[in-house]
Design a protein around this motif. Structure first.
Motif, PDB file in Angstrom:
ATOM      1  N   UNK A 172       0.736  -1.345   0.071  1.00 22.70           N
ATOM      2  CA  UNK A 172      -0.127   0.124   0.051  1.00 22.70           C
ATOM      3  C   UNK A 172       0.981   1.392   0.009  1.00 22.70           C
ATOM      4  N   UNK A 173       0.631   2.326  -0.899  1.00 29.74           N
ATOM      5  CA  UNK A 173       1.226   3.657  -0.666  1.00 29.74           C
ATOM      6  C   UNK A 173       2.616   3.472  -1.681  1.00 29.74           C
ATOM      7  N   UNK A 174       3.046   4.688  -1.779  1.00 31.89           N
ATOM      8  CA  UNK A 174       4.255   4.843  -2.622  1.00 31.89           C
ATOM      9  C   UNK A 174       5.542   5.245  -1.906  1.00 31.89           C
ATOM     10  N   UNK A 175       6.669   5.062  -2.517  1.00 29.10           N
ATOM     11  CA  UNK A 175       7.799   5.437  -1.940  1.00 29.10           C
ATOM     12  C   UNK A 175       7.873   6.736  -1.425  1.00 29.10           C
ATOM     13  N   UNK A 176       8.652   7.182  -0.522  1.00 28.87           N
ATOM     14  CA  UNK A 176       9.511   6.184   0.306  1.00 28.87           C
ATOM     15  C   UNK A 176       8.589   5.647   1.514  1.00 28.87           C
ATOM     16  N   UNK A 177       7.319   5.583   1.531  1.00 31.50           N
ATOM     17  CA  UNK A 177       6.487   5.110   2.552  1.00 31.50           C
ATOM     18  C   UNK A 177       5.544   4.016   2.044  1.00 31.50           C
ATOM     19  N   UNK A 178       5.980   2.689   1.510  1.00 34.93           N
ATOM     20  CA  UNK A 178       5.446   1.691   1.120  1.00 34.93           C
ATOM     21  C   UNK A 178       5.315   0.735   2.245  1.00 34.93           C
ATOM     22  N   UNK A 179       4.008   0.471   2.385  1.00 35.08           N
ATOM     23  CA  UNK A 179       3.597  -0.232   3.627  1.00 35.08           C
ATOM     24  C   UNK A 179       3.258  -1.693   3.236  1.00 35.08           C
ATOM     25  N   UNK A 180       3.559  -2.669   3.859  1.00 34.64           N
ATOM     26  CA  UNK A 180       3.000  -4.128   3.666  1.00 34.64           C
ATOM     27  C   UNK A 180       1.542  -4.375   4.235  1.00 34.64           C
ATOM     28  N   UNK A 181       0.962  -5.066   3.467  1.00 35.96           N
ATOM     29  CA  UNK A 181      -0.506  -5.472   3.735  1.00 35.96           C
ATOM     30  C   UNK A 181      -0.901  -6.659   3.473  1.00 35.96           C
ATOM     31  N   UNK A 182      -2.028  -7.058   3.978  1.00 34.76           N
ATOM     32  CA  UNK A 182      -2.590  -8.464   3.669  1.00 34.76           C
ATOM     33  C   UNK A 182      -4.124  -8.228   2.990  1.00 34.76           C
ATOM     34  N   UNK A 183      -4.383  -8.942   2.154  1.00 30.01           N
ATOM     35  CA  UNK A 183      -5.807  -9.149   1.620  1.00 30.01           C
ATOM     36  C   UNK A 183      -6.255 -10.392   2.071  1.00 30.01           C
ATOM     37  N   UNK A 184      -7.409 -10.652   2.629  1.00 27.89           N
ATOM     38  CA  UNK A 184      -8.262 -11.643   2.584  1.00 27.89           C
ATOM     39  C   UNK A 184      -9.369 -11.815   1.342  1.00 27.89           C
ATOM     40  N   UNK A 185      -9.057 -12.456   0.588  1.00 29.60           N
ATOM     41  CA  UNK A 185      -9.730 -12.846  -0.807  1.00 29.60           C
ATOM     42  C   UNK A 185     -10.720 -14.007  -0.588  1.00 29.60           C
TER      43      UNK A 185
END
Length: 453
Positions: A172-185
């Motif tokens: 999620x997000x753009x450099x310099x603050x890219x964040x890890x995330x999880x989708x539950x599909x």
């Protein structure tokens, strides 16, 4: 639940920017590795035990100058006496006065004596680690964090059906603050309704791990089991806290990343872009309407325990509720008055400067909810001592006459929407449990009405 310092250590829940933070007075990282990892048993106890007792006695008495005087030069350069006072006072505001302690472990690491002590407060327990130079008897490190839970994990929530969804790692997000995330599909072809989860205050991970509970993991997996796709992600202050500095704004902390998350979820091929919702918890609930307005294409919002009072007033209320020392309450009241007058100056309240509180006060969740003109579901737990009936009443008054608004109090649930009994307090957050199934039912009915369980 604010940040000072910004760290990924375990959290102490409190409805303020500092509440989710432990007391970290030194990283205890010397010669490249953590002191907390004991290398060998301590050959003797004696003097270092006494230093630990003296330090904790000073903290109990709130004799910060005495405690600060025990620190070595590195500690004194890293932690001011004022910071020591500020962060310890926040713990007292959460847990009440320190009552007693006992040393539970003695060891040596990297040439230092290490003592681990169990601290008992009026409303819970914390664990202290003290590192001591054996030759000079100066304190080289002092860390306080939640007590590791000896309890077994809670059994799986009955509303989670692992065969009905899959987890996908995303960014999620753009450099310099890219964040890890999880989708539950959800299993199937879709299109699915979608949800973005917004954290409470403090450096929250994607699961919103608070004590022994993972609020957002429960919500995500419970909703995915009902055919609703959910995106949750690590908060910027969790991943990049030390880089953000004191000038951080609410946009930096929450809003920019949340709007990016909504856009990312709407762009997924399996998502129905007209049925994307925002669910916020605590501070996230206050800001969810603004995120929805700025995202422009949101179908509705869910507000889980949104504060209706100014957050500094919420923090004061909690301090009084848990029985914080009167002088700490008086000091907090003085600083809140200065915040309101704009005269806090170089001082901080709960570790945050005047600029942050001024920015936060400018974000009017009720006004944004009225501007949104989309369906709103507001939930509060009946045992929530952090967001109280007064907060809920502020939302009722503010949204009176606004169509498509449902406000519900769920009996027996706390601020984390976990069931309990008796007088609520911070100590119960350490007990492994899950978000109550009634919450999943309410959310699923709001997002996907008529959908089978």
């Amino acid at each position: 639940m604010p940040f000072l310092p910004r760290t990924r250590e375990a959290e102490v829940p409190l409805m303020s920017r500092l509440a989710a933070l432990p007391l970290i007075l030194s990283t205890l990282i010397l010669a490249g590795s953590a002191v907390g990892a004991a290398d060998k048993p301590a050959p003797t106890a004696g003097a270092s035990d006494q230093i630990t007792e003296t330090l904790l006695s000073a903290m109990k008495a709130q004799n910060y100058s005495a405690a600060f005087g025990m620190f070595d030069a590195t500690m004194r350069s890293a932690v001011s006496e004022e910071k020591l006072r500020t962060v310890w006072s926040a713990q007292l505001g959460t847990f009440g006065p320190l009552v007693s302690w006992r040393i539970t472990q003695s060891a040596q690491a990297q040439g230092l004596d290490v003592r681990i002590a169990l601290l008992k407060f009026d409303h819970g327990e914390l664990q202290a680690t003290v590192a001591i130079h054996p030759d000079t008897q100066e304190v080289a490190g002092f860390v306080i964090k939640p007590v590791p839970s000896p309890a077994k994990p809670a059994p799986p929530a009955l509303y989670v059906h692992p065969s009905d969804f899959r987890a996908v790692d995303v960014s999620v997000g753009t450099a310099p603050f890219v964040l890890g995330g999880t989708l539950t599909v959800p299993v199937g072809l879709g299109p699915f309704p979608g949800v973005v989860l917004l954290h409470g205050s403090g450096p929250q991970d994607r699961d919103e791990t608070i004590g022994a509970s993972k609020v957002f993991k429960d919500l995500a997996e419970g909703l995915a089991s009902r055919g609703i796709e959910v995106l949750r992600y690590d908060k910027r202050t969790f991943v990049y806290g030390p880089q953000l500095g004191d000038s951080i704004s609410v946009d930096d902390e929450v809003t920019v990343d949340a709007v990016a998350a909504v856009a990312a979820l709407r762009a997924r091929p399996e998502i129905d872009p007209q049925r994307v919702f925002v669910i916020g918890h605590s501070l996230g609930a206050l800001l969810a309407p603004e995120v929805a307005v700025r995202s422009e294409h949101v179908a509705g919002v869910v507000l889980l325990a949104p504060p209706g009072r100014a957050l500094w007033d919420v923090a004061l209320s909690q301090m009084r509720y848990v029985g914080a020392p009167p002088k700490d309450i008086a000091e907090a009241e003085r600083k809140v008055a200065q915040i309101k007058d704009g005269t806090l100056g170089a001082e901080r309240f709960l570790g945050a400067p005047q600029s942050y509180w001024k920015d936060l006060a400018a974000h009017d969740g009720i006004a944004m909810a009225k501007k949104l003109a989309k369906p709103i579901l507001l939930l509060r737990g009946g045992r929530d001592y952090q967001v109280i009936e007064e907060d809920l009443e502020a939302w009722r008054r503010g949204l009176a006459g606004t169509p498509n608004v449902e406000i519900v109090t769920l009996t027996g649930l706390n601020h984390l929407f976990i069931s309990g009994s008796g007088r609520p307090g911070p100590g119960e957050y350490g007990k492994p449990d899950h978000v109550d199934g009634s919450v999943i039912d309410k959310l699923a009915a709001f997002i996907a009405p008529g959908k089978a369980e």
